[in-house]
Design a protein around this motif. Sequence first.
Motif, PDB file in Angstrom:
ATOM      1  N   LEU A  33      76.320  56.494 -71.564  1.00 54.86           N
ATOM      2  CA  LEU A  33      75.721  56.514 -72.901  1.00 54.86           C
ATOM      3  C   LEU A  33      75.582  57.970 -73.339  1.00 54.86           C
ATOM      4  CD1 LEU A  33      72.859  53.891 -72.486  1.00 54.86           C
ATOM      5  CD2 LEU A  33      74.979  53.612 -73.782  1.00 54.86           C
ATOM      6  N   PRO A  34      75.726  58.249 -74.631  1.00 54.99           N
ATOM      7  CA  PRO A  34      75.541  59.634 -75.104  1.00 54.99           C
ATOM      8  C   PRO A  34      74.147  60.152 -74.741  1.00 54.99           C
ATOM      9  CG  PRO A  34      76.363  58.208 -76.870  1.00 54.99           C
ATOM     10  CD  PRO A  34      76.021  57.316 -75.712  1.00 54.99           C
ATOM     11  N   GLU A  35      74.046  61.442 -74.488  1.00 52.60           N
ATOM     12  CA  GLU A  35      72.755  62.034 -74.120  1.00 52.60           C
ATOM     13  C   GLU A  35      71.693  61.837 -75.196  1.00 52.60           C
ATOM     14  OE1 GLU A  35      71.689  63.196 -71.179  1.00 52.60           O
ATOM     15  OE2 GLU A  35      73.643  62.460 -70.509  1.00 52.60           O
ATOM     16  N   ASP A  36      72.117  61.721 -76.460  1.00 49.77           N
ATOM     17  CA  ASP A  36      71.142  61.556 -77.543  1.00 49.77           C
ATOM     18  C   ASP A  36      70.863  60.087 -77.857  1.00 49.77           C
ATOM     19  OD1 ASP A  36      73.611  60.982 -78.687  1.00 49.77           O
ATOM     20  OD2 ASP A  36      73.281  62.206 -80.463  1.00 49.77           O
ATOM     21  N   TRP A  37      71.397  59.167 -77.044  1.00 53.27           N
ATOM     22  CA  TRP A  37      71.130  57.740 -77.244  1.00 53.27           C
ATOM     23  C   TRP A  37      69.654  57.471 -76.981  1.00 53.27           C
ATOM     24  CZ3 TRP A  37      69.350  53.714 -74.127  1.00 53.27           C
ATOM     25  CH2 TRP A  37      69.547  52.430 -74.622  1.00 53.27           C
ATOM     26  N   VAL A  38      69.048  56.611 -77.787  1.00 50.03           N
ATOM     27  CA  VAL A  38      67.644  56.253 -77.609  1.00 50.03           C
ATOM     28  C   VAL A  38      67.500  54.739 -77.595  1.00 50.03           C
ATOM     29  CG1 VAL A  38      66.722  58.359 -78.664  1.00 50.03           C
ATOM     30  CG2 VAL A  38      67.155  56.353 -80.094  1.00 50.03           C
ATOM     31  N   CYS A  39      66.401  54.270 -77.061  1.00 49.84           N
ATOM     32  CA  CYS A  39      66.109  52.841 -77.020  1.00 49.84           C
ATOM     33  C   CYS A  39      66.154  52.287 -78.444  1.00 49.84           C
ATOM     34  CB  CYS A  39      64.726  52.621 -76.419  1.00 49.84           C
ATOM     35  SG  CYS A  39      64.194  50.882 -76.432  1.00 49.84           S
ATOM     36  N   PRO A  40      66.921  51.216 -78.663  1.00 48.24           N
ATOM     37  CA  PRO A  40      67.011  50.663 -80.014  1.00 48.24           C
ATOM     38  C   PRO A  40      65.739  49.969 -80.489  1.00 48.24           C
ATOM     39  CG  PRO A  40      68.258  49.318 -78.482  1.00 48.24           C
ATOM     40  CD  PRO A  40      67.802  50.521 -77.723  1.00 48.24           C
ATOM     41  N   VAL A  41      64.809  49.729 -79.569  1.00 48.06           N
ATOM     42  CA  VAL A  41      63.557  49.063 -79.937  1.00 48.06           C
ATOM     43  C   VAL A  41      62.455  50.067 -80.260  1.00 48.06           C
ATOM     44  CG1 VAL A  41      61.739  47.491 -79.137  1.00 48.06           C
ATOM     45  CG2 VAL A  41      64.133  47.004 -78.605  1.00 48.06           C
ATOM     46  N   CYS A  42      62.248  51.041 -79.350  1.00 48.36           N
ATOM     47  CA  CYS A  42      61.108  51.947 -79.540  1.00 48.36           C
ATOM     48  C   CYS A  42      61.492  53.411 -79.726  1.00 48.36           C
ATOM     49  CB  CYS A  42      60.126  51.805 -78.377  1.00 48.36           C
ATOM     50  SG  CYS A  42      60.703  52.539 -76.829  1.00 48.36           S
ATOM     51  N   GLY A  43      62.771  53.754 -79.542  1.00 49.40           N
ATOM     52  CA  GLY A  43      63.206  55.129 -79.755  1.00 49.40           C
ATOM     53  C   GLY A  43      63.004  56.062 -78.572  1.00 49.40           C
ATOM     54  N   ALA A  44      62.655  55.504 -77.400  1.00 50.92           N
ATOM     55  CA  ALA A  44      62.469  56.344 -76.213  1.00 50.92           C
ATOM     56  C   ALA A  44      63.814  56.911 -75.753  1.00 50.92           C
ATOM     57  CB  ALA A  44      61.835  55.533 -75.083  1.00 50.92           C
ATOM     58  N   SER A  45      63.781  58.088 -75.157  1.00 52.21           N
ATOM     59  CA  SER A  45      65.012  58.731 -74.678  1.00 52.21           C
ATOM     60  C   SER A  45      65.492  58.073 -73.377  1.00 52.21           C
ATOM     61  CB  SER A  45      64.779  60.214 -74.466  1.00 52.21           C
ATOM     62  OG  SER A  45      63.791  60.408 -73.462  1.00 52.21           O
ATOM     63  N   LYS A  46      66.714  58.426 -72.974  1.00 50.48           N
ATOM     64  CA  LYS A  46      67.317  57.837 -71.778  1.00 50.48           C
ATOM     65  C   LYS A  46      66.465  58.065 -70.530  1.00 50.48           C
ATOM     66  CE  LYS A  46      71.661  58.248 -70.778  1.00 50.48           C
ATOM     67  NZ  LYS A  46      73.007  58.811 -70.557  1.00 50.48           N
ATOM     68  N   ASP A  47      65.743  59.187 -70.463  1.00 57.97           N
ATOM     69  CA  ASP A  47      64.968  59.462 -69.259  1.00 57.97           C
ATOM     70  C   ASP A  47      63.730  58.568 -69.104  1.00 57.97           C
ATOM     71  OD1 ASP A  47      63.394  60.656 -71.193  1.00 57.97           O
ATOM     72  OD2 ASP A  47      63.386  62.641 -70.281  1.00 57.97           O
ATOM     73  N   ALA A  48      63.451  57.746 -70.115  1.00 56.39           N
ATOM     74  CA  ALA A  48      62.355  56.796 -70.039  1.00 56.39           C
ATOM     75  C   ALA A  48      62.799  55.474 -69.402  1.00 56.39           C
ATOM     76  CB  ALA A  48      61.766  56.524 -71.424  1.00 56.39           C
ATOM     77  N   PHE A  49      64.089  55.371 -69.079  1.00 55.15           N
ATOM     78  CA  PHE A  49      64.635  54.146 -68.487  1.00 55.15           C
ATOM     79  C   PHE A  49      64.683  54.237 -66.971  1.00 55.15           C
ATOM     80  CE2 PHE A  49      65.825  53.572 -72.799  1.00 55.15           C
ATOM     81  CZ  PHE A  49      66.183  52.253 -72.972  1.00 55.15           C
ATOM     82  N   GLU A  50      64.479  53.087 -66.324  1.00 58.93           N
ATOM     83  CA  GLU A  50      64.584  52.994 -64.873  1.00 58.93           C
ATOM     84  C   GLU A  50      65.557  51.906 -64.500  1.00 58.93           C
ATOM     85  OE1 GLU A  50      60.889  52.655 -62.790  1.00 58.93           O
ATOM     86  OE2 GLU A  50      59.900  54.120 -64.070  1.00 58.93           O
ATOM     87  N   LYS A  51      66.302  52.147 -63.418  1.00 58.44           N
ATOM     88  CA  LYS A  51      67.253  51.157 -62.939  1.00 58.44           C
ATOM     89  C   LYS A  51      66.508  49.906 -62.503  1.00 58.44           C
ATOM     90  CE  LYS A  51      70.580  52.624 -60.300  1.00 58.44           C
ATOM     91  NZ  LYS A  51      71.421  52.978 -59.128  1.00 58.44           N
ATOM     92  N   LYS A  52      67.021  48.751 -62.922  1.00 64.51           N
ATOM     93  CA  LYS A  52      66.366  47.480 -62.589  1.00 64.51           C
ATOM     94  C   LYS A  52      66.864  46.987 -61.259  1.00 64.51           C
ATOM     95  CE  LYS A  52      65.461  42.997 -64.593  1.00 64.51           C
ATOM     96  NZ  LYS A  52      65.713  42.093 -65.686  1.00 64.51           N
TER      97      LYS A  52
END
Length: 52
Positions: A33-52
Motif C-alpha cells: 500500500l502507498p505510504e500515504d494510504w490511510v484507513c478508509p473509515v477513520c483516517g489512521a495511518s498505516k502504522d496504526a494497523f496490526e497484523k491479524k
Amino acid sequence: MDKYVCGPCGYVYDPAEGSPDSGVPKGTPFEQLPEDWVCPVCGASKDAFEKK
C-alpha cells in the motif's frame, strides 16, 4: 496474505478485497500500500494497523 486491523476503529484490511474506495485493487498486500494510504473509515495511518 495477511489481514491487518486498524487499532483505532477495528477496520480490517483484507488484501483479497483491496480498498476500492481508496483506489487499491484486489490482491494488493498491505506492505505494498502507498505510504500515504490511510484507513478508509477513520483516517489512521498505516502504522496504526496490526497484523491479524
